[in-house]
Design a protein around this motif. Structure first.
Motif, short mmCIF file in Angstrom:
data_model
loop_
_atom_site.label_atom_id
_atom_site.label_comp_id
_atom_site.label_asym_id
_atom_site.label_seq_id
_atom_site.Cartn_x
_atom_site.Cartn_y
_atom_site.Cartn_z
N ALA A 104 0.83 -1.20 0.00
CA ALA A 104 0.00 0.00 0.00
C ALA A 104 0.86 1.26 0.00
N TRP A 105 2.00 1.22 0.72
CA TRP A 105 2.89 2.38 0.73
C TRP A 105 3.44 2.64 -0.67
N TRP A 106 3.92 1.60 -1.33
CA TRP A 106 4.47 1.77 -2.69
C TRP A 106 3.38 2.26 -3.65
N HIS A 107 2.20 1.74 -3.51
CA HIS A 107 1.08 2.16 -4.37
C HIS A 107 0.80 3.64 -4.19
N ASP A 108 0.75 4.11 -2.93
CA ASP A 108 0.47 5.51 -2.66
C ASP A 108 1.57 6.42 -3.19
N ALA A 109 2.82 6.01 -2.96
CA ALA A 109 3.95 6.83 -3.38
C ALA A 109 4.00 6.96 -4.90
N LEU A 110 3.79 5.86 -5.61
CA LEU A 110 3.80 5.89 -7.07
C LEU A 110 2.60 6.65 -7.62
N ARG A 111 1.46 6.47 -7.00
CA ARG A 111 0.26 7.18 -7.45
C ARG A 111 0.44 8.69 -7.31
N THR A 112 1.04 9.12 -6.22
CA THR A 112 1.27 10.55 -6.02
C THR A 112 2.17 11.12 -7.10
N ALA A 113 3.25 10.40 -7.43
CA ALA A 113 4.16 10.86 -8.48
C ALA A 113 3.47 10.92 -9.83
N ILE A 114 2.71 9.89 -10.15
CA ILE A 114 2.06 9.82 -11.46
C ILE A 114 1.01 10.92 -11.61
N ARG A 115 0.29 11.22 -10.55
CA ARG A 115 -0.73 12.27 -10.61
C ARG A 115 -0.14 13.63 -10.91
N ARG A 116 1.11 13.87 -10.49
CA ARG A 116 1.75 15.16 -10.78
C ARG A 116 1.89 15.40 -12.28
N ARG A 117 1.92 14.33 -13.06
CA ARG A 117 2.14 14.46 -14.50
C ARG A 117 0.84 14.59 -15.29
N ALA A 118 -0.29 14.60 -14.61
CA ALA A 118 -1.57 14.62 -15.31
C ALA A 118 -1.68 15.73 -16.36
N PRO A 119 -1.19 16.95 -16.10
CA PRO A 119 -1.34 18.01 -17.12
C PRO A 119 -0.60 17.73 -18.42
N LEU A 120 0.37 16.84 -18.40
CA LEU A 120 1.18 16.59 -19.60
C LEU A 120 0.47 15.75 -20.64
N ALA A 121 -0.49 14.96 -20.22
CA ALA A 121 -1.13 14.00 -21.13
C ALA A 121 -1.87 14.68 -22.28
N ALA A 122 -2.25 15.92 -22.11
CA ALA A 122 -3.00 16.60 -23.17
C ALA A 122 -2.15 16.91 -24.38
N GLU A 123 -0.82 17.05 -24.20
CA GLU A 123 0.04 17.46 -25.30
C GLU A 123 1.12 16.45 -25.66
N VAL A 166 6.61 -3.18 -9.97
CA VAL A 166 5.99 -3.57 -11.24
C VAL A 166 4.50 -3.79 -11.06
N ARG A 167 4.12 -4.44 -10.00
CA ARG A 167 2.70 -4.71 -9.73
C ARG A 167 1.92 -3.41 -9.58
N CYS A 168 2.46 -2.46 -8.84
CA CYS A 168 1.77 -1.19 -8.64
C CYS A 168 1.70 -0.37 -9.93
N LEU A 169 2.77 -0.37 -10.71
CA LEU A 169 2.75 0.38 -11.97
C LEU A 169 1.72 -0.19 -12.93
#
Length: 417
Positions: A104-123, A166-169
């Motif tokens: 759960a810790w790894w999932h939360d940490a990776l999710r937080t990092a990935i969410r920071r990149r959300a604005p990039l997906a549009a371009e 890998v599982r969390c990603l």
């Protein structure tokens, strides 16, 4: 997925390490805890995640992985990745000793990092999802190319958690494949093999990258870095939006800058010493329908000198060389190289022209970078105005108190006469 446990009172007692009571703290020998000296503890409290081998007073009796950390007086310092063979013995990932470092810790940490990149997906469909220390996940790099992910696990402590990462990603991104580009030399210092390994699904040899209207191919299995130079994405957009007239892309590699220049410039010369790289430039130009890109093979230093003798001029120039200073000992020679190539570019720039120049050498500080540019301007005998200073994009966060998280710096200059 359940969130990490927070315990309001009490903690699992380690087999050895720190035993707390109301009146005193007792440090015992051995066990699953790393004890660091005052210098190491101060470094952690100031926000830097690294503790060097010389600052570890008591090594944990554990293989590489995650361990608790405490100061020699018993003060808890959280959790860190433990690398028994590395000069960087500990890389802290969690300051709260009451957190459990579980799935759960790894999932939360990776999710937080990935969410920071959300604005990039549009371009764009290619960008960095995890930037190591910059995202609080030291020694981990995760880059996305379309539906594929490319990871680098650069420490022994992190490598021990490959499966959960890998599982969390997979859960967080729904990717079709995960490739480990575990070929950097840094892994040797950790006692790890250098290898390229498919960890999940399928990752194709090339992936088409879409970047602000421009398309090019990345090569996850054998390309530079993890397949492409994602860190210059926003700088390519910047100079591409300002390009005009005759343009020049030095050290073009596969032509990522040249493609953006070609959207506005009349003609673009893409210079690189590698014939295979220039063949890819030609293919990328065709992929975008550009007929105004001219691949030029040759050493950029010599090509620019020859063109100056011929009296050529360019309205827009990009100087984006490889890292000349890969070690601190190489810095003096690197400074001479950076000054030389920028001076040659300044001599070729037409009055009112724009020069975007960058360095990806960590050992070349921003101060030295601008000092070098100042020296080059003085030698050129021409006035140049500083129009913009650039750093790393959103997906490559540079932490103020962790200088190792930053390396890229750039400047946009205008020739005033």
């Amino acid at each position: 997925m359940n969130r990490p446990d927070r315990r309001s009172s009490g903690r699992p007692r380690p087999r050895g390490g720190v035993h707390e009571s109301r009146h005193r703290v007792e440090v015992t020998v051995g066990g699953d805890m790393a004890i660091v000296n005052r210098r190491g503890a101060l470094r952690l409290r100031r926000g830097h995640p690294w503790v060097f081998r010389s600052d570890v007073e008591r090594r944990p009796d554990l293989p590489a992985g995650v361990v608790r950390v405490a100061e020699s007086n018993g003060a808890p310092l959280g959790w860190a990745l433990w690398s028994p063979q590395s000069e960087i013995s500990l890389r802290r990932i969690e300051a709260d000793g009451d957190r459990r470092i579980d799935d759960a810790w790894w999932h939360d940490a990776l999710r937080t990092a990935i969410r920071r990149r959300a604005p990039l997906a549009a371009e764009a469909n290619a960008y960095r999802l995890v930037h190591g220390e910059g995202d609080g996940l030291p020694s981990l790099v995760v880059d996305q190319y379309g539906d594929s992910l490319v990871v680098q696990l650069l420490s022994a402590g992190l490598d021990a958690h490959t499966d959960v990462i890998v599982r969390c990603l997979r859960e967080l991104t729904g990717c079709s494949g995960i490739l480990a580009r575990n070929d950097p030399a840094a892994r040797e210092r950790e006692g790890l093999p250098r290898e390229v390994t498919l960890l999940y699904g399928e990752v194709p040899p090339v992936v088409e990258v879409r970047e602000h209207g421009v398309r090019y191919l990345a090569a996850p299995w054998d390309g530079q870095k993890t397949g492409a130079f994602l860190d210059q994405r926003e700088n390519r957009v910047l100079i591409g939006s300002l390009a005009r007239g005759r343009a020049l892309d030095c050290f073009a590699y596969h032509g990522s800058f040249a493609l953006h220049l070609a959207t506005r410039a009349d003609h673009v010369c893409a210079v690189d010493i590698s014939a295979p790289a220039l063949a890819r430039v030609h293919d990328h130009a065709a992929r975008n329908g550009f007929t105004n890109i001219e691949p030029v093979i040759g050493d950029a230093f010599e090509v620019l000198r020859a063109w100056h003798r011929e009296g050529r001029r360019f309205d827009t120039i990009v100087v984006d060389p490889p890292a000349f200073a890969k070690t601190r000992n190489a810095l003096d020679a690197a400074l001479r190289g950076y000054k030389d190539i920028n001076l040659q570019a300044m001599k070729l720039l037409a009055p009112g022209g724009l020069l975007f120049t960058a360095s990806c050498s960590f050992h070349l500080s921003r101060g030295l970078f601008f000092e070098m540019l100042s020296d080059a301007v003085a030698d050129s005998g021409r006035p140049f105005a500083l129009r913009a200073i650039t750093g790393q994009p959103l997906d490559h966060p540079e932490l103020i108190n962790v200088p190792e998280s930053g390396y890229l710096k750039g400047a946009l200059l205008e020739a005033m006469s």
